[in-house]
Design a protein around this motif. Structure first.
Motif, PDB file in Angstrom:
ATOM      1  N   VAL A   1      15.176  69.472  20.057  1.00 47.79           N
ATOM      2  CA  VAL A   1      14.496  68.045  20.383  1.00 47.79           C
ATOM      3  C   VAL A   1      13.415  67.751  19.329  1.00 47.79           C
ATOM      4  O   VAL A   1      12.479  68.823  19.213  1.00 47.79           O
TER       5      VAL A   1
ATOM      6  N   ARG B   1      11.646  65.852  27.020  1.00 47.26           N
ATOM      7  CA  ARG B   1      12.944  66.245  26.982  1.00 47.26           C
ATOM      8  C   ARG B   1      12.700  68.083  26.545  1.00 47.26           C
ATOM      9  O   ARG B   1      11.677  68.193  25.718  1.00 47.26           O
ATOM     10  N   THR B   2      13.631  68.715  26.976  1.00 44.18           N
ATOM     11  CA  THR B   2      13.516  70.131  26.608  1.00 44.18           C
ATOM     12  C   THR B   2      14.646  70.854  25.843  1.00 44.18           C
ATOM     13  O   THR B   2      14.562  72.142  25.742  1.00 44.18           O
TER      14      THR B   2
ATOM     15  N   LYS C   1      10.945  62.983  19.373  1.00 48.26           N
ATOM     16  CA  LYS C   1      12.072  62.780  20.442  1.00 48.26           C
ATOM     17  C   LYS C   1      11.833  63.132  21.888  1.00 48.26           C
ATOM     18  O   LYS C   1      12.710  63.120  22.907  1.00 48.26           O
TER      19      LYS C   1
ATOM     20  N   TYR D   1      21.419  62.893  22.210  1.00 47.83           N
ATOM     21  CA  TYR D   1      20.846  64.046  22.846  1.00 47.83           C
ATOM     22  C   TYR D   1      22.019  64.399  24.009  1.00 47.83           C
ATOM     23  O   TYR D   1      22.499  63.640  24.817  1.00 47.83           O
TER      24      TYR D   1
ATOM     25  N   PRO E   1      22.276  67.859  25.992  1.00 48.49           N
ATOM     26  CA  PRO E   1      21.876  69.077  26.206  1.00 48.49           C
ATOM     27  C   PRO E   1      22.975  70.036  27.051  1.00 48.49           C
ATOM     28  O   PRO E   1      23.535  69.243  28.134  1.00 48.49           O
TER      29      PRO E   1
ATOM     30  N   TRP F   1      10.583  60.727  26.983  1.00 49.01           N
ATOM     31  CA  TRP F   1      11.963  59.914  27.662  1.00 49.01           C
ATOM     32  C   TRP F   1      12.012  58.575  27.120  1.00 49.01           C
ATOM     33  O   TRP F   1      12.988  58.047  27.069  1.00 49.01           O
TER      34      TRP F   1
ATOM     35  N   LEU G   1      12.743  64.562  36.637  1.00 48.53           N
ATOM     36  CA  LEU G   1      12.639  64.566  35.031  1.00 48.53           C
ATOM     37  C   LEU G   1      11.232  65.256  35.012  1.00 48.53           C
ATOM     38  O   LEU G   1      10.306  64.965  35.279  1.00 48.53           O
TER      39      LEU G   1
ATOM     40  N   ILE H   1      19.302  71.091  30.644  1.00 50.31           N
ATOM     41  CA  ILE H   1      19.333  70.488  31.963  1.00 50.31           C
ATOM     42  C   ILE H   1      19.763  71.501  32.934  1.00 50.31           C
ATOM     43  O   ILE H   1      19.982  72.750  32.568  1.00 50.31           O
TER      44      ILE H   1
ATOM     45  N   ARG I   1      11.445  73.591  23.618  1.00 51.44           N
ATOM     46  CA  ARG I   1      12.447  72.412  22.975  1.00 51.44           C
ATOM     47  C   ARG I   1      13.289  73.023  21.907  1.00 51.44           C
ATOM     48  O   ARG I   1      13.578  72.316  21.186  1.00 51.44           O
TER      49      ARG I   1
ATOM     50  N   ASP J   1      14.663  70.240  31.450  1.00 47.02           N
ATOM     51  CA  ASP J   1      14.598  68.770  31.882  1.00 47.02           C
ATOM     52  C   ASP J   1      14.082  68.431  33.337  1.00 47.02           C
ATOM     53  O   ASP J   1      13.655  67.406  33.468  1.00 47.02           O
TER      54      ASP J   1
END
Ligand code: RP5
Ligand code: MG
Ligand code: MG
Length: 280
Positions: free
Chosen positions: A22, A95-96, A26, A36, A38, A29, A90, A99, A8, A217
Motif C-alpha cells: 500500500v 489500508r494495511t 493509498k 487493491y 489483499p 480508505w 475497518l 485482511i 503496510r 485492515d
C-alpha cells in the motif's frame, strides 16, 4: 493526519503471507485503490483461544462495535470506526495490505497498556548526568526485548477482559520486567504491594492507535501509555529486574534520539522526555 508505516508492506509477522503493498497516498480508505486485492490471514494459533473472538461468520458472535461489549471494550480511542458491507470493522488509519485478524485476538480494536517507568541517570556519586549536547538531564526507562521480534520495547501488554487499565500496567510490568509468572503467590502479593503506591499516579503520555506490525485492515492495537517516574531513584531504582513472559531481556535504557524501538514506542519515549525537559 495519522499514518502507519510498520503495517503496510512485507511479510506478515510469523507467517508467509505477503501484504499487498500500500503506497503512502493509498492508505486512507477515502482514496480510490481499485487494484487493491489483499490476502486474508488469521493465524491458526488464535483459533479457539479463550482470549480471542470467534470467527466473524460465526452466528453466535454478535459483537457490539464501537461500544462496551460485556467485559470487552470495542470502542476506539480514535473515534467511531466503520464496518464494511461484509460486516468487518475497518482500521481507522486505513489500508494495511492484509485482511482478517492476523495474530490479533479481537476484531476491531485490541486494547493494550504500556508502562513507561523512568528515573534520572546518575553517576557513581549519585549526581544526575547532564547531556553535554543539550545540557538537559538524561532520563532512563525500563525496556524489554521482545521474544517475538527481537526488538526493544515497552513492557506492555493486552488488557484482559474486565481488567482496568491501571491493573494491566502494573501486571504487565510485573510479568515482563520482574518475571512474576515464575514467582509464587506470596512473592507476587509482596511485589504488588511494594509497587502499589508507585503505580498509583501515572502521567498519560499517549492514548490511541499503535503502529504495530500485527495490525490488519480489520484488527489493530490501541494503547494507553502512562509514565511512572521515580524522581530520586529510591523506589523502582532499587528493584531487581528480571525478564519474563514474552520478554527475553530487560534493562534500564538511556533516553536519546538514537533509540530504535518496537511499533510506536519511540514516539512515546520522545514525548516522555519532553514532559520532563530531559535530554533527547
Ligand atoms: C504494542 O503491542 C503495544 O504498544 C503494546 O506494547 C504491545 C501489546 O502486545 P503484546 O506485548 O502483548 O504482544 O504495540
Ligand atoms: Mg505480556
Ligand atoms: Mg508484552
Amino acid at each position: 493526519k495519522m499514518i502507519h508505516q510498520n503495517c503496510r508492506q512485507g511479510v506478515y509477522p510469523r507467517s508467509s503471507v505477503n501484504r499487498f503493498e500500500v503506497p503512502e497516498d493509498k492508505v486512507p480508505w477515502s482514496k480510490e485503490f481499485p487494484d487493491y486485492n489483499p490476502a486474508s490471514y488469521s493465524a491458526p494459533t488464535i483459533q479457539g483461544q479463550p482470549w480471542a473472538d470467534p470467527d466473524i461468520s460465526d452466528p453466535q458472535f454478535t459483537p457490539k462495535w464501537n461500544d462496551v461489549d460485556g467485559n470487552v471494550s470495542r470502542k476506539s480511542h480514535t473515534g467511531e470506526y466503520a464496518i464494511n458491507d461484509k460486516g468487518f470493522p475497518l482500521n481507522p488509519v486505513g489500508r494495511t495490505g492484509i485482511i482478517g485478524r492476523g495474530l490479533l485476538g479481537r476484531w476491531g480494536p485490541n486494547h493494550a497498556a504500556d508502562p513507561i517507568v523512568t528515573r534520572w541517570k546518575r553517576n557513581g556519586t549519585g549526581a544526575v548526568e547532564i547531556s553535554r549536547v543539550t545540557e538537559n538531564p538524561i532520563l532512563q526507562f525500563i525496556a524489554v526485548q521482545r521474544k517475538d521480534s527481537g526488538d526493544w520495547a515497552l513492557p506492555g501488554g493486552m488488557v484482559d477482559p474486565g481488567e482496568v487499565v491501571t491493573s494491566t500496567l502494573r501486571r504487565e510490568f510485573m510479568e515482563e520486567a520482574m518475571n512474576s509468572l515464575e514467582k509464587d503467590e506470596a512473592q507476587v502479593e509482596e511485589l504488588k504491594e511494594s509497587l502499589a503506591e508507585f503505580f498509583k499516579k501515572g502521567d498519560e503520555v499517549f492514548k490511541g492507535y499503535v503502529d504495530d506490525p500485527r495490525n490488519t485492515d480489520n484488527a489493530w492495537i490501541e494503547t494507553v501509555a502512562l509514565n511512572f517516574h521515580d524522581e530520586n531513584g529510591s523506589i523502582v531504582g532499587k528493584l531487581e529486574l528480571s525478564a519474563g513472559d514474552d520478554a527475553a531481556n530487560v534493562c534500564w535504557t538511556d533516553v536519546n534520539k538514537e533509540l530504535e524501538l518496537y511499533a510506536s514506542h519511540r514516539d512515546f519515549i520522545k514525548r516522555t522526555a519532553q514532559m520532563h525537559n530531559a535530554h533527547w
